[in-house]
Design an enzyme around this catalytic site. Structure first.
Site, PDB file in Angstrom:
ATOM      1  N   TYR A 100       0.760  -1.134  -0.050  1.00  0.00           N
ATOM      2  CA  TYR A 100      -0.138  -0.009  -0.137  1.00  0.00           C
ATOM      3  C   TYR A 100       0.740   1.385   0.044  1.00  0.00           C
ATOM      4  O   TYR A 100       0.572   2.134  -0.617  1.00  0.00           O
ATOM      5  CB  TYR A 100      -0.876  -0.154   1.016  1.00  0.00           C
ATOM      6  CG  TYR A 100      -1.855  -1.066   1.239  1.00  0.00           C
ATOM      7  CD1 TYR A 100      -2.960  -0.823   0.405  1.00  0.00           C
ATOM      8  CD2 TYR A 100      -1.645  -2.481   1.840  1.00  0.00           C
ATOM      9  CE1 TYR A 100      -4.048  -1.918   0.506  1.00  0.00           C
ATOM     10  CE2 TYR A 100      -2.499  -3.431   1.924  1.00  0.00           C
ATOM     11  CZ  TYR A 100      -3.714  -3.281   1.123  1.00  0.00           C
ATOM     12  OH  TYR A 100      -4.601  -4.240   1.354  1.00  0.00           O
ATOM     13  N   ASN A 128     -12.334  -1.771  -4.732  1.00  0.00           N
ATOM     14  CA  ASN A 128     -12.213  -2.309  -6.355  1.00  0.00           C
ATOM     15  C   ASN A 128     -13.466  -2.958  -6.572  1.00  0.00           C
ATOM     16  O   ASN A 128     -13.474  -4.143  -6.235  1.00  0.00           O
ATOM     17  CB  ASN A 128     -10.965  -3.016  -6.382  1.00  0.00           C
ATOM     18  CG  ASN A 128     -10.589  -3.717  -7.596  1.00  0.00           C
ATOM     19  OD1 ASN A 128     -11.346  -3.449  -8.793  1.00  0.00           O
ATOM     20  ND2 ASN A 128      -9.888  -4.757  -7.557  1.00  0.00           N
ATOM     21  N   CYS A 136      -6.144  -6.478  -6.993  1.00  0.00           N
ATOM     22  CA  CYS A 136      -6.103  -6.087  -5.747  1.00  0.00           C
ATOM     23  C   CYS A 136      -5.440  -7.070  -4.752  1.00  0.00           C
ATOM     24  O   CYS A 136      -4.946  -6.402  -3.700  1.00  0.00           O
ATOM     25  CB  CYS A 136      -7.398  -5.355  -5.032  1.00  0.00           C
ATOM     26  SG  CYS A 136      -8.905  -6.501  -5.458  1.00  0.00           S
ATOM     27  N   HIS A 137      -5.548  -8.222  -5.201  1.00  0.00           N
ATOM     28  CA  HIS A 137      -5.003  -9.262  -4.374  1.00  0.00           C
ATOM     29  C   HIS A 137      -3.526  -9.338  -4.337  1.00  0.00           C
ATOM     30  O   HIS A 137      -3.037 -10.008  -3.452  1.00  0.00           O
ATOM     31  CB  HIS A 137      -5.634 -10.527  -4.827  1.00  0.00           C
ATOM     32  CG  HIS A 137      -5.179 -11.051  -6.081  1.00  0.00           C
ATOM     33  ND1 HIS A 137      -6.040 -10.468  -7.195  1.00  0.00           N
ATOM     34  CD2 HIS A 137      -4.416 -11.593  -6.673  1.00  0.00           C
ATOM     35  CE1 HIS A 137      -5.447 -10.959  -8.384  1.00  0.00           C
ATOM     36  NE2 HIS A 137      -4.318 -11.853  -8.120  1.00  0.00           N
ATOM     37  N   GLU A 163      -1.031 -17.782  -8.585  1.00  0.00           N
ATOM     38  CA  GLU A 163       0.128 -16.919  -9.395  1.00  0.00           C
ATOM     39  C   GLU A 163       1.470 -17.213  -9.167  1.00  0.00           C
ATOM     40  O   GLU A 163       2.171 -16.494  -9.505  1.00  0.00           O
ATOM     41  CB  GLU A 163      -0.461 -15.436  -9.259  1.00  0.00           C
ATOM     42  CG  GLU A 163      -1.564 -14.975  -9.929  1.00  0.00           C
ATOM     43  CD  GLU A 163      -1.758 -13.293  -9.693  1.00  0.00           C
ATOM     44  OE1 GLU A 163      -1.034 -12.826  -9.314  1.00  0.00           O
ATOM     45  OE2 GLU A 163      -3.127 -13.112 -10.096  1.00  0.00           O
TER      46      GLU A 163
END
Length: 179
Positions: A100, A128, A136-137, A163
């Site tokens: 962030y 989001n 956003c993850h 991912e």
């Protein structure tokens, strides 16, 4: 009028939202801020072309491919500030995370100001409206803590593992663990 469709993903049921042409929402069913950006009446209509395109995109994603965000006409609804944050999210590569604070520094840089609140960034990230596609993850706390995913930390972990994010430096909260 906003149209809603459904997608069954490996990490939970997803609700899609569209204005008829663009994807304006992708939420895990019953997540925090579910349909938050939608003020109009909604109607179920699973057979929209945009829902078919989004389902194909998600099928590719969940099969291990890396489809481009630009492959879909997306139109997230929100303030200019939120949209500026979501644009940065779209630039985070597959398999990577940023903090962030990283986003706050980027926004401060763009605006030519000395400081931007990471908490303000967190608020925009959490709202989001197009989860997964606007990734956003891939945003974590300053010390690698897996905080603040509206769909739930369990889903965030599954998406990051999917991912192949290096989880060795991330703090994964366990039940009863305070961050």
């Amino acid at each position: 009028m906003v149209y809603l469709g459904n997608y069954a993903s490996p990490v939970g049921d997803i609700v899609l939202g569209s204005d008829g042409e663009n994807l304006i929402g992708l939420w895990f069913k019953d997540q925090k801020y579910f349909l938050d950006s939608i003020k109009e009446d909604t109607v179920q209509k699973d057979d929209l072309n945009i829902f078919n395109e989004t389902s194909k995109w998600l099928d590719k994603y969940f099969s291990g491919e890396k489809p481009l965000i630009s492959d879909l006409p997306i139109s997230p609804r929100g303030s200019d500030f939120r949209k500026s944050i979501w644009k940065i999210l779209c630039e985070i590569p597959y398999g990577k995370v940023i903090t962030y604070n990283d986003i706050a520094k980027e926004i401060a840089n763009q605006k030519g100001i000395e400081h931007m609140s990471a908490q303000a960034v967190g608020g925009a990230v959490s709202h989001n409206p197009i989860s997964i596609i606007i990734p956003c993850h891939r945003v974590v706390g300053s010390k690698g803590s897996l905080t603040g995913y509206a769909g739930g930390i369990d889903k965030k972990i599954k998406l990051l593992e999917h991912e192949k994010v290096d989880m060795s430096n991330l703090f994964i909260p366990r039940k009863g663990t305070a961050l």
